[in-house]
Design an enzyme around this catalytic site. Structure first.
Site, PDB file in Angstrom:
ATOM      1  CE  LYS A  23     -17.103 -18.411  -8.838  1.00  0.00           C
ATOM      2  NZ  LYS A  23     -15.906 -17.593  -8.715  1.00  0.00           N
ATOM      3  CD  GLN A  37     -14.944 -14.272 -10.303  1.00  0.00           C
ATOM      4  OE1 GLN A  37     -15.804 -14.801  -9.622  1.00  0.00           O
ATOM      5  NE2 GLN A  37     -13.967 -14.965 -10.870  1.00  0.00           N
ATOM      6  CG  ASP A  75     -12.919 -17.397  -3.402  1.00  0.00           C
ATOM      7  OD1 ASP A  75     -13.353 -18.495  -3.823  1.00  0.00           O
ATOM      8  OD2 ASP A  75     -12.983 -16.339  -4.050  1.00  0.00           O
TER       9      ASP A  75
END
Ligand code: NDP
Length: 351
Positions: A54, A98, A121
């Site tokens: 990422k 994460q 997200d």
């Protein structure tokens, strides 16, 4: 009939190129450089790889990334305090924690601590709630399901009135994918582990999204001829290797099959254990005894292939359009994350 392939690598490439142009324009117009903060707690190897990928993707499109790594022993308060600092940091327009978090940390509370303006997200309960409500739009849509929708659009799928079936109802894929299809006026069925007669339910689908985590579960006779099939699954299918043999782990007694490192063999191998050639003792990867260094030991491997939740070879003979694994949904997830980060930066800059 052979289905047309939906090329996630090419489509994700176009999304990234659009983001790069958007970043350049935002910087030129406002002086604001989009920024993404990544939060990694603990040392999960897969998570480390995802976060690295990422951050690399950010650099390629001109997004600044701020990496934060916390030890697995971090407390709930420490993780939430970091999230609050990032909420207050004007250089950060997106915060990515994460998942999964190490045991003992409350994932729900950590995700809820992220400011909804930085929830790239799309997992904050307010963003998810708005996704499910008629006439409301979330600030951010979860990246993987949003990527699935883009793939379907590019493949010319008609949503309004179509029978759409989503296999899986997880918070990160199945549920938001279902809500997105509903927003586009599809007639929706969501399947899960208690659903009866999956093949019959799936066979009604004009659009089928599979996100169950069972390798090659969806068979050709589950699919309506001509359907659009999106395969979210990423699973390891263990294969036999000609040099495989059985080892008994000297530390745990576990029996495992593996072969010695073969330099000519490219990709598709996972570390299974170690062999001490002098003593003949073998150790499985998880049970290398405390204090025993892997140095000087022979590495042992298992061979695998990445497969999706769809039996690709058989289903491609029935479907109209299908995503491959790898090269379908996977590349879209990061591309959508970049796109969401740019969106957050634009909103912060009033654009
Ligand atoms: P979860 O394990 O969180 O959810 C799986 C879902 O499938 C659950 O809703 C579960 O039902 C359902 N399910 C499990 N077994 C069956 C069964 N036998 N029959 C019907 N339904 C079943 O997985 P995720 O949603 O996180 O991930 C799904 C897959 O997608 C995985 O392979 C994962 O690796 C992959 N993935 C890929 C991404 C990408 O970028 N390409 C991103 C995220 C995930 P129930 O709710 O009843 O338990």
């Amino acid at each position: 009939m052979t289905a047309e392939l939906i090329d996630g690598v090419a489509i994700a490439g176009r999304v990234r190129a659009d983001v790069a142009v958007g970043v350049e324009k935002l910087v030129a117009d406002t002086g604001v450089t989009p920024g993404l903060a990544t939060v990694l707690v603990g040392e999960n190897a897969a998570s480390q790889t995802y976060v690295r990928a990422k951050r690399k993707a950010c650099a390629e499109v001109g997004i600044q990334s701020f990496g934060h790594e916390l030890p697995a022993t971090s407390t709930q308060q420490e993780v939430e305090a970091l999230v609050r600092d990032l909420n207050a940091d004007a250089r950060v327009h997106g915060i990515l924690v994460q998942l999964p978090l190490p045991d003992g940390l409350d994932e729900e509370a950590v995700l809820a601590a992220i400011s909804i303006e930085k929830d790239v997200d799309g997992f904050h309960p307010i963003n998810i709630g708005k996704l499910g409500m008629k006439g409301r739009d979330p600030l951010f849509v979860p990246c993987t399901p949003d990527g699935c929708m883009r793939l379907l659009e590019e493949a010319g799928a008609q949503f309004s009135g179509a029978n759409a079936v989503v296999l899986g109802r997880s918070n990160i894929v199945g549920l938001p994918a279902a809500m997105l299809l509903l927003k586009r006026d599809a007639t929706l069925t969501v399947c899960h582990s208690r659903t009866k007669d999956l093949p019959t339910v799936c066979r009604r689908a004009d659009i089928l999204i599979a996100a169950v985590g069972w390798g090659e579960m969806v068979k050709a006779d589950w699919v309506k001829p001509g359907a659009h099939v999106i395969d979210v699954g990423i699973n390891n299918k263990w294969l036999e290797h000609p040099a495989d043999r059985e080892f008994t782990c000297a530390a745990s007694g576990e029996i495992f099959t593996a072969h010695r490192q073969d330099e000519s063999e490219k990709g598709g191998r996972k570390r299974a254990g170690y062999l001490d050639e002098k003593s003949g003792a073998a150790y499985s990867r998880e049970h290398l005894p405390e204090g025993q260094s892997a140095e000087g030991l022979v590495k042992l491997f298992r061979k695998y292939k990445l497969v999706g939740d769809v039996d690709f070879e058989a289903v491609k003979e029935v479907a109209g359009h299908i995503t491959p694994v790898p090269g379908g949904v996977g590349p879209m997830t990061i591309a959508q994350l970049l796109s969401n980060t740019l969106r957050g930066a634009r909103a912060a800059a009033g654009k």
